[in-house]
Structures are given as structure tokens and as C-alpha cells.
Motif scaffolding. Structure first.
Motif, PDB file in Angstrom:
ATOM      1  N   VAL A 165       0.827  -1.204   0.000  1.00 29.94           N
ATOM      2  CA  VAL A 165       0.000   0.000   0.000  1.00 29.94           C
ATOM      3  C   VAL A 165       0.863   1.255   0.000  1.00 29.94           C
ATOM      4  N   GLY A 166       1.900   1.270   0.850  1.00 35.86           N
ATOM      5  CA  GLY A 166       2.804   2.406   0.913  1.00 35.86           C
ATOM      6  C   GLY A 166       2.073   3.714   1.175  1.00 35.86           C
ATOM      7  N   ASP A 167       2.463   4.745   0.436  1.00 26.76           N
ATOM      8  CA  ASP A 167       1.827   6.061   0.605  1.00 26.76           C
ATOM      9  C   ASP A 167       0.776   6.332  -0.462  1.00 26.76           C
ATOM     10  N   ARG A 168       0.330   5.287  -1.155  1.00 28.72           N
ATOM     11  CA  ARG A 168      -0.631   5.445  -2.251  1.00 28.72           C
ATOM     12  C   ARG A 168      -2.078   5.476  -1.778  1.00 28.72           C
ATOM     13  N   LEU A 169      -2.323   5.178  -0.494  1.00 27.69           N
ATOM     14  CA  LEU A 169      -3.701   4.969  -0.038  1.00 27.69           C
ATOM     15  C   LEU A 169      -4.614   6.174  -0.254  1.00 27.69           C
ATOM     16  N   PRO A 170      -4.225   7.385   0.127  1.00 26.72           N
ATOM     17  CA  PRO A 170      -5.156   8.512  -0.063  1.00 26.72           C
ATOM     18  C   PRO A 170      -5.567   8.709  -1.520  1.00 26.72           C
ATOM     19  N   GLY A 171      -4.609   8.638  -2.430  1.00 25.95           N
ATOM     20  CA  GLY A 171      -4.928   8.817  -3.843  1.00 25.95           C
ATOM     21  C   GLY A 171      -5.793   7.692  -4.384  1.00 25.95           C
ATOM     22  N   TRP A 172      -5.483   6.446  -3.977  1.00 25.68           N
ATOM     23  CA  TRP A 172      -6.266   5.291  -4.441  1.00 25.68           C
ATOM     24  C   TRP A 172      -7.693   5.390  -3.904  1.00 25.68           C
ATOM     25  N   PHE A 173      -7.831   5.784  -2.647  1.00 24.28           N
ATOM     26  CA  PHE A 173      -9.162   5.923  -2.054  1.00 24.28           C
ATOM     27  C   PHE A 173      -9.976   6.985  -2.778  1.00 24.28           C
ATOM     28  N   ALA A 174      -9.342   8.105  -3.114  1.00 23.53           N
ATOM     29  CA  ALA A 174     -10.051   9.174  -3.815  1.00 23.53           C
ATOM     30  C   ALA A 174     -10.592   8.684  -5.154  1.00 23.53           C
ATOM     31  N   ALA A 175      -9.830   7.807  -5.831  1.00 23.09           N
ATOM     32  CA  ALA A 175     -10.243   7.305  -7.144  1.00 23.09           C
ATOM     33  C   ALA A 175     -11.311   6.213  -7.037  1.00 23.09           C
ATOM     34  N   HIS A 176     -11.440   5.588  -5.855  1.00 19.89           N
ATOM     35  CA  HIS A 176     -12.380   4.477  -5.679  1.00 19.89           C
ATOM     36  C   HIS A 176     -13.350   4.736  -4.530  1.00 19.89           C
ATOM     37  N   ARG A 177     -13.546   5.993  -4.181  1.00 22.14           N
ATOM     38  CA  ARG A 177     -14.317   6.321  -2.982  1.00 22.14           C
ATOM     39  C   ARG A 177     -15.706   5.693  -2.975  1.00 22.14           C
ATOM     40  N   SER A 178     -16.404   5.732  -4.108  1.00 20.99           N
ATOM     41  CA  SER A 178     -17.788   5.251  -4.132  1.00 20.99           C
ATOM     42  C   SER A 178     -17.897   3.765  -3.774  1.00 20.99           C
ATOM     43  N   SER A 179     -16.833   2.996  -3.986  1.00 21.96           N
ATOM     44  CA  SER A 179     -16.855   1.569  -3.650  1.00 21.96           C
ATOM     45  C   SER A 179     -16.932   1.336  -2.155  1.00 21.96           C
ATOM     46  N   PHE A 180     -16.635   2.387  -1.374  1.00 21.36           N
ATOM     47  CA  PHE A 180     -16.623   2.243   0.077  1.00 21.36           C
ATOM     48  C   PHE A 180     -17.740   3.045   0.745  1.00 21.36           C
ATOM     49  N   ASP A 181     -18.682   3.538  -0.070  1.00 19.51           N
ATOM     50  CA  ASP A 181     -19.881   4.153   0.497  1.00 19.51           C
ATOM     51  C   ASP A 181     -20.646   3.109   1.309  1.00 19.51           C
ATOM     52  N   THR A 182     -21.383   3.560   2.298  1.00 19.26           N
ATOM     53  CA  THR A 182     -22.242   2.664   3.068  1.00 19.26           C
ATOM     54  C   THR A 182     -23.634   2.637   2.438  1.00 19.26           C
ATOM     55  N   LEU A 183     -24.108   1.460   2.092  1.00 22.30           N
ATOM     56  CA  LEU A 183     -25.426   1.293   1.492  1.00 22.30           C
ATOM     57  C   LEU A 183     -26.428   0.853   2.556  1.00 22.30           C
ATOM     58  N   VAL A 184     -27.600   1.449   2.529  1.00 23.90           N
ATOM     59  CA  VAL A 184     -28.714   1.010   3.374  1.00 23.90           C
ATOM     60  C   VAL A 184     -29.672   0.255   2.455  1.00 23.90           C
ATOM     61  N   ILE A 185     -29.839  -1.032   2.712  1.00 24.84           N
ATOM     62  CA  ILE A 185     -30.582  -1.911   1.810  1.00 24.84           C
ATOM     63  C   ILE A 185     -31.822  -2.452   2.527  1.00 24.84           C
ATOM     64  N   ALA A 186     -32.958  -2.265   1.902  1.00 27.63           N
ATOM     65  CA  ALA A 186     -34.206  -2.848   2.406  1.00 27.63           C
ATOM     66  C   ALA A 186     -34.495  -4.105   1.594  1.00 27.63           C
TER      67      ALA A 186
END
Length: 330
Positions: free
Chosen positions: A199-220
Motif C-alpha cells: 500500500v505504501g503512501d498510495r492509499l489517499p490517492g487510491w481511495f479518492a479514485a475508488h471512494r464510491s466503492s466504500f460508500d455505506t449502502l442502506v438496503i431494504a
């Protein structure tokens, strides 16, 4: 004629003799191989250890690469079986797959299924075990005693092994010795360190590019009928279904872990929750925040991405599967 430095061959022979005489473990063997790797990196020295079940004897091989192939330097003291006979005596009952140049043993693979990994396709997980082991052999990580003790304590707590008797019983059920358990804990900590290195120091940039994959979904969801798409109406319908004793509920989950086919659905979609066929709808989506829990998920996702790339680049041969299954695991 070999193109390898004669001094390297002499050093490799001295090493396998010393390791065999000392009955060294793999951890020690890798440490003692390090000077050869530093002096002759082009030969990519690797170490292989084999213990003969019939007589308990130990044999070591040093593998050295040259343009035309691989040279093996091995030593078996009398009266131990020479290394060619060791491979010929039992191959299929010890080896599961070859991942690149490393052979993955059946016991190692089964241990990995129970001990090391989170959700993965089983075949890919086994290949990952070989890839990680190779990476740690070629680029070891340092692990201190405090880390090992903390990891061992955490694992025992997670498994409910709260006293020596429970731990001994758990080891016996799995055919593991105390030394095996110590090695597994050390490997677990090493994998965590390796993940941090990947991971190194790439995490903030990688997260910014994939942020929506880590949204919390509320599912009924409901097992009967279909919930409405409106949040308030869906929650009300689920509550009524539960009150009536029918199978229904609300699920909060990270998008990347949501049931397939649902995370990007525009409306109600068929899926499976807890093994039950249901119809579900995403009624809310909370934007991801890079807190401690999300950071751990991102690190795992980045590590999985790294492993997937390694799998795609590595030749894999399965020894216990039909020949038509011997293909790359993507």
C-alpha cells in the motif's frame, strides 16, 4: 556448462551442507540465504527445505537461475535419501500446485484456508498463498517479539482459546504443533507488514479514485414481494413485514461488499442475503469517509488488486486437478 559464478556454486553448496547439518527451519534458512541474494541478485537464489517422513531427515536445495534454466544445489547426508528419490517417492500426496517456481504443499494450502485470509475464491486464495510466500522469501520483513505476542493473543481470543488446555486441543484437532502455531502467527504478522509495504503512501490517492466503492449502502429487503424504492416507504414496508412474521429486514453494508447486482441497481433487484433469495433495494447511500474501519478495507482492496496482478503474470500448474483445469487463476 553453467554460466553461474563458481564462487556462487561453492557458497550454495556450503550453505546447504550447513543448513542440513543444523536441521535449520525455513525462517533461519532464509536469513542465511540473504548474503547470497545480496551478492548475486541476478541468480535470484531461493531455498527449498524437505523433511523425509520415513526417517525424519532434512534436506535443503538452493535454486539458482541462469538464462537457460535453473540450477539446483542440494545435499543429503548419509543415510538420508538423495534429493531425486525424495521427489520420486511421494509427489502427489505432498504437493498441490506450482505457483511460478514455488511448489505449494497441501498442508500449507489447507492451513491458509482456515487461518490467514478473508473472502476469496478458493483457488485464487491458494494461488495467493504461494505468491505471498514467494514475495516474503525474496523480500523478507522484520517482525519483533512484541508483535508476535500481540498477534498470538489476539488470534487466541478470536478463536476462544482462553487457556492452555483449549489451545492444545485446538492444535491437536488441526494436526499442528506449538512450533507450527508460532510459524503461522509469524507469517500472519509478516503478511500484514507486506500489505503495508504494498500500500505504501498510495492509499489517499487510491481511495479518492475508488471512494464510491466504500460508500455505506442502506438496503431494504424482503423474501416476499418487492420493497418500494422510496426510503420511508421501504422502511415502513419492511417493518410491517417483520411485524407480520415474514422474512424481511434492513442491511447496512459497504458497497464493495454488497450483494452482486445490487450495488449499482436503479431499483429493486433479486439477490441473496444470508443464503435466502430476496428482492432488495438500496434506499440510501452514505458517502465514504476515510476513518479507521474504511482504511482497513481500502488496504485489503489495494492488496487484492496487487495479488490479482501477480496472479495474471504467474504461470500456475495444479497437480491435483484435471489437466484442463491447469490454467491461470485470474
Amino acid at each position: 556448462m553453467t554460466t553461474l559464478d563458481p564462487a556462487l556454486l561453492d557458497a550454495a553448496l556450503r550453505l546447504v551442507r550447513e543448513l542440513t547439518t543444523d536441521r535449520a527451519g525455513m525462517g533461519e534458512a532464509r536469513q542465511r540465504l540473504a548474503p547470497l541474494r545480496e551478492r548475486w541478485p541476478g541468480a535470484d537464489p531461493a531455498i527449498v527445505r524437505d523433511e523425509e517422513a520415513a526417517d525424519g531427515s532434512v534436506s535443503f536445495d538452493v535454486l539458482l537461475r541462469e538464462p537457460a534454466g535453473t540450477v539446483s544445489v542440494a545435499y543429503s547426508p548419509t543415510p538420508a535419501l538423495p534429493w531425486p528419490l525424495r521427489g520420486a517417492v511421494r509427489h502427489s500426496d505432498r504437493h498441490l500446485a506450482r505457483v511460478g517456481t514455488r511448489t505449494l504443499r497441501v498442508g500449507e494450502a489447507l492451513t491458509a484456508l482456515d487461518f490467514l485470509w478473508y473472502d476469496h475464491d478458493v483457488l485464487a486464495r491458494l494461488v495467493d498463498t504461494g505468491l505471498v510466500a514467494t514475495e516474503l522469501e525474496q523480500h523478507p520483513v522484520e517482525v519483533d517479539d512484541d508483535e508476535l505476542q500481540a498477534a498470538a493473543d489476539a488470534y487466541r481470543r478470536a478463536k476462544g482459546l482462553l487457556d492452555a488446555e483449549a489451545t492444545a486441543r485446538w492444535l491437536t484437532e488441526r494436526g499442528l504443533s506449538a512450533e507450527d502455531f508460532a510459524d503461522l502467527i509469524a507469517h500472519t504478522v509478516a503478511v500484514t507488514r507486506l500489505r503495508g509495504r504494498v500500500v505504501g503512501d498510495r492509499l489517499p490517492g487510491w481511495f479518492a479514485a475508488h471512494r464510491s466503492s466504500f460508500d455505506t449502502l442502506v438496503i431494504a429487503w424482503t423474501a416476499e414481494g418487492s420493497p418500494p424504492t422510496d426510503r420511508a416507504a421501504a422502511l415502513s414496508a419492511v417493518a410491517a413485514a417483520v411485524h407480520a412474521g415474514r422474512a424481511a429486514g434492513i442491511l447496512r453494508t459497504v458497497a464493495v461488499a454488497a450483494p452482486p447486482g445490487l450495488r449499482d441497481a436503479d431499483g429493486p433487484a433479486p439477490t441473496t442475503i444470508a443464503g435466502t433469495a430476496v428482492t432488495a433495494v438500496v434506499v440510501d447511500r452514505e458517502p465514504a469517509v476515510l476513518d479507521g474501519g474504511t482504511r482497513a478495507l481500502v488496504e485489503r482492496a489495494m492488496f487484492d488488486e496487487w495479488l490479482a496482478q501477480r496472479r495474471a503474470e504467474t504461470d500456475v500448474e495444479w497437480f491435483w486437478l484435471p489437466r484442463d483445469r491447469t490454467t491461470r487463476v485470474r
